[in-house]
Design an enzyme around this catalytic site. Structure first.
Site, PDB file in Angstrom:
ATOM      1  N   GLU A  34       0.848  -1.202   0.000  1.00  0.00           N
ATOM      2  CA  GLU A  34       0.000   0.000   0.000  1.00  0.00           C
ATOM      3  C   GLU A  34       0.880   1.247   0.000  1.00  0.00           C
ATOM      4  O   GLU A  34       1.781   1.372   0.841  1.00  0.00           O
ATOM      5  CB  GLU A  34      -0.931   0.011   1.217  1.00  0.00           C
ATOM      6  CG  GLU A  34      -1.780   1.263   1.348  1.00  0.00           C
ATOM      7  CD  GLU A  34      -2.591   1.576   0.099  1.00  0.00           C
ATOM      8  OE1 GLU A  34      -2.472   2.714  -0.392  1.00  0.00           O
ATOM      9  OE2 GLU A  34      -3.324   0.682  -0.382  1.00  0.00           O
ATOM     10  N   ALA A 188     -23.741   7.797  -9.329  1.00  0.00           N
ATOM     11  CA  ALA A 188     -23.840   7.745  -7.870  1.00  0.00           C
ATOM     12  C   ALA A 188     -22.968   8.794  -7.190  1.00  0.00           C
ATOM     13  O   ALA A 188     -23.412   9.484  -6.265  1.00  0.00           O
ATOM     14  CB  ALA A 188     -23.472   6.345  -7.380  1.00  0.00           C
ATOM     15  N   ILE A 189     -21.709   8.953  -7.644  1.00  0.00           N
ATOM     16  CA  ILE A 189     -20.802   9.899  -6.981  1.00  0.00           C
ATOM     17  C   ILE A 189     -21.309  11.330  -7.131  1.00  0.00           C
ATOM     18  O   ILE A 189     -21.392  12.093  -6.156  1.00  0.00           O
ATOM     19  CB  ILE A 189     -19.374   9.765  -7.549  1.00  0.00           C
ATOM     20  CG1 ILE A 189     -18.781   8.404  -7.182  1.00  0.00           C
ATOM     21  CG2 ILE A 189     -18.483  10.891  -7.020  1.00  0.00           C
ATOM     22  CD1 ILE A 189     -17.427   8.128  -7.815  1.00  0.00           C
ATOM     23  N   GLU A 208     -25.773  16.546 -16.869  1.00  0.00           N
ATOM     24  CA  GLU A 208     -25.642  15.154 -17.302  1.00  0.00           C
ATOM     25  C   GLU A 208     -25.695  15.073 -18.828  1.00  0.00           C
ATOM     26  O   GLU A 208     -26.608  15.618 -19.459  1.00  0.00           O
ATOM     27  CB  GLU A 208     -26.753  14.307 -16.694  1.00  0.00           C
ATOM     28  CG  GLU A 208     -26.856  12.886 -17.225  1.00  0.00           C
ATOM     29  CD  GLU A 208     -25.567  12.091 -17.070  1.00  0.00           C
ATOM     30  OE1 GLU A 208     -25.089  11.550 -18.091  1.00  0.00           O
ATOM     31  OE2 GLU A 208     -25.035  12.016 -15.939  1.00  0.00           O
ATOM     32  N   ALA A 273     -17.523  14.605 -11.885  1.00  0.00           N
ATOM     33  CA  ALA A 273     -17.864  13.221 -11.518  1.00  0.00           C
ATOM     34  C   ALA A 273     -18.356  12.497 -12.767  1.00  0.00           C
ATOM     35  O   ALA A 273     -19.485  12.023 -12.831  1.00  0.00           O
ATOM     36  CB  ALA A 273     -18.923  13.212 -10.418  1.00  0.00           C
ATOM     37  N   HIS A 448     -44.558  -7.031  10.057  1.00  0.00           N
ATOM     38  CA  HIS A 448     -45.345  -5.798  10.018  1.00  0.00           C
ATOM     39  C   HIS A 448     -45.241  -5.079  11.362  1.00  0.00           C
ATOM     40  O   HIS A 448     -45.302  -5.733  12.415  1.00  0.00           O
ATOM     41  CB  HIS A 448     -46.815  -6.126   9.735  1.00  0.00           C
ATOM     42  CG  HIS A 448     -47.727  -4.941   9.837  1.00  0.00           C
ATOM     43  ND1 HIS A 448     -47.845  -4.024   8.821  1.00  0.00           N
ATOM     44  CD2 HIS A 448     -48.546  -4.523  10.838  1.00  0.00           C
ATOM     45  CE1 HIS A 448     -48.724  -3.087   9.189  1.00  0.00           C
ATOM     46  NE2 HIS A 448     -49.162  -3.368  10.415  1.00  0.00           N
TER      47      HIS A 448
END
Length: 469
Positions: A34, A188-189, A208, A273, A448
């Site tokens: 990492e 989603a982001i 978009e 994004a 329920h």
């Protein structure tokens, strides 16, 4: 410390660290590499800290509407720095959790940047530490779990400058709180950050390129979502192309085009994004001849690449770019390496979640895709307004939709929007995985009062037996 292992995993996100844990459980000597923080993007800069931010937004939103519940809360306000600090604290706690898991499972953690060189039976791993020194390591099996990063288009200005133009990482620890915001991309982001900032009163516009928000979702869900987002204060611009974006002295300026007409938009900040791309650079893949496709590594159903001894899992292998998909791929990959015979991952059975307000969740294929595949379908729907628990919660806006194969009764897809649907969707995911029939779902007793009763009612509706509408 030995430089030889059975398995070396490169990358410690949910794909990498889960793979390493499973490898250790199977008796394999394991190391993980990492370069930044254990847990990768998801735990430190993605899934977990964003949900902490969204939780703060949810609590604030509820406090603002306290009167709807017979409560009085005066002088409701928020502290941006405290909101961000809480989110970073959650991420830090998760990182420590992964550190504990590495120690518990006796996994060697190698800190630094990794690159691959040709080896005898598998690639050799060279790790460059923070001190600049390099050390070689060998393993019978090397697994790439290097994840992905935000996609950018520098030519159009859709690239982070860390000040006015952000990616998700910048938006999580904003250098300054936005007065107004342009969000490019409604996946989603993009939608999650738009929902977060709008909750705190930031004037937010979502741009978009495609003809609807959340374009991977069922068309009915997307249409419902657009109306709800607009009620929450978002301005939604679909079928709109970003031609250019630039930072100005006081904010950002974007030129967008829709229906052949251009328009200039301004805001104090912008978030890019527009997708993600795999982290495949500087790993030495070209020298090994690793096959890639559009920025992602090509693998078979068990993580194998075209190079002996080299495997890849998670975001670096392409869509769907989901943490739980990466984890599951890692388990399948390492179990196959260990000689077990796991079932390959069926991507259509992977649930997807968007933690906006309202939440969106789905699994399987959409009604449109089912019909395009030549399937005769039965479709069931049930509205939140028909559910007692939803009304009691003050969350009566939403819908559950299911798609069945009319001939076999197979559940092909489930699509939901509304309160807590990200927790509910797993019920349908289990049903698909176990190949539950429509009769078994209809005969199942749901408690329920719960939101889950809507899942039952939607199935009943598909077969003309719905009770509460």
């Amino acid at each position: 410390m030995s430089n030889s292992f059975d398995v070396i995993v490169i990358g410690s996100g949910p794909g990498g660290y889960v793979t390493a844990i499973r490898a250790s459980q199977l008796g394999l000597k394991t190391a993980i590499v990492e370069r930044d923080r254990l847990g990768g993007i998801c735990l430190n800069w993605g899934c977990i800290p964003t949900k902490a931010l969204l939780r703060s937004a949810e609590v604030y939103r509820n406090a603002m509407h306290a009167k709807d519940y017979g409560l009085t809360i005066e002088n409701v306000s928020f502290d941006p720095e405290a909101v961000v600090k809480r989110s970073r604290g959650v991420a830090g706690r998760m990182e420590k959790g992964v550190q504990f898991l590495m120690k518990k499972n006796k996994i060697t953690v190698l800190e630094g940047d990794a690159r691959l060189e040709k080896g005898a039976a598998s690639p050799k791993v060279i790790v460059k530490g923070k001190d600049g020194k390099e050390a070689p390591y060998e393993a019978k099996h090397v697994i790439l779990a290097t994840g992905a990063r935000a996609r950018e288009i520098p030519a159009a200005g859709l690239k982070s400058d860390g000040k006015r133009i952000w990616t998700y990482r910048d938006a999580m620890t904003p250098p300054s709180w936005p007065e107004s915001l342009l969000v490019f991309g409604s996946g989603a982001i993009g939608i999650e950050f738009a929902s977060f900032y709008a909750a705190f009163g930031v004037k937010t516009t979502v741009v978009e390129l495609l003809d609807r928000v959340l374009p991977v979702e069922d068309e009915e869900i997307s249409a419902f979502a657009k109306k709800r987002y607009e009620r929450e204060g978002l301005k939604i611009m679909t079928s709109t192309e970003a031609k250019s974006l630039k930072a100005t002295a006081n904010g950002v300026e974007a030129v967008v085009q829709a229906n052949g007409k251009q328009e200039t938009l301004t805001a104090s900040h912008a978030i890019v994004a527009i997708g993600i791309t795999g982290n495949i650079e500087n790993l030495g893949l070209e020298g090994l001849g690793v096959k890639t496709d559009r920025g992602h590594i090509v693998t078979d159903g068990y993580g194998k690449t075209n190079v002996a001894g080299l495997y890849a899992i998670g975001d670096v292998t392409g869509a769907p770019w989901l943490a739980h998909k990466a984890s599951h791929e890692g388990v399948i990959c390492i179990e196959a390496i260990a000689g077990q015979k796991p079932h390959p991952l069926i991507k259509e059975r992977i649930p997807g979640c968007t933690y906006s307000h309202p939440q969106v969740a789905s699994v399987g294929i959409t009604e449109a895709k089912a019909k395009a595949a030549g399937r005769e379908v039965r479709v069931g729907r049930f509205p939140f307004v028909g559910n007692g628990k939803a009304i009691a919660l003050g969350e009566d806006q939403g819908m559950v939709k299911v798609v069945f194969d009319a001939k076999t009764g197979e559940l092909l897809g489930a699509h939901m929007i509304g309160a807590e649907v990200t927790e509910l969707i797993q019920g349908y995911a289990i049903a698909m995985q176990t190949e539950t029939t429509e009769h078994e779902l209809m005969e199942t007793v749901f408690p329920h009062p719960t939101l889950s009763e809507m899942m039952h009612e939607a199935v009943l509706d598909a077969y003309g037996r719905v009770l509460h509408v």
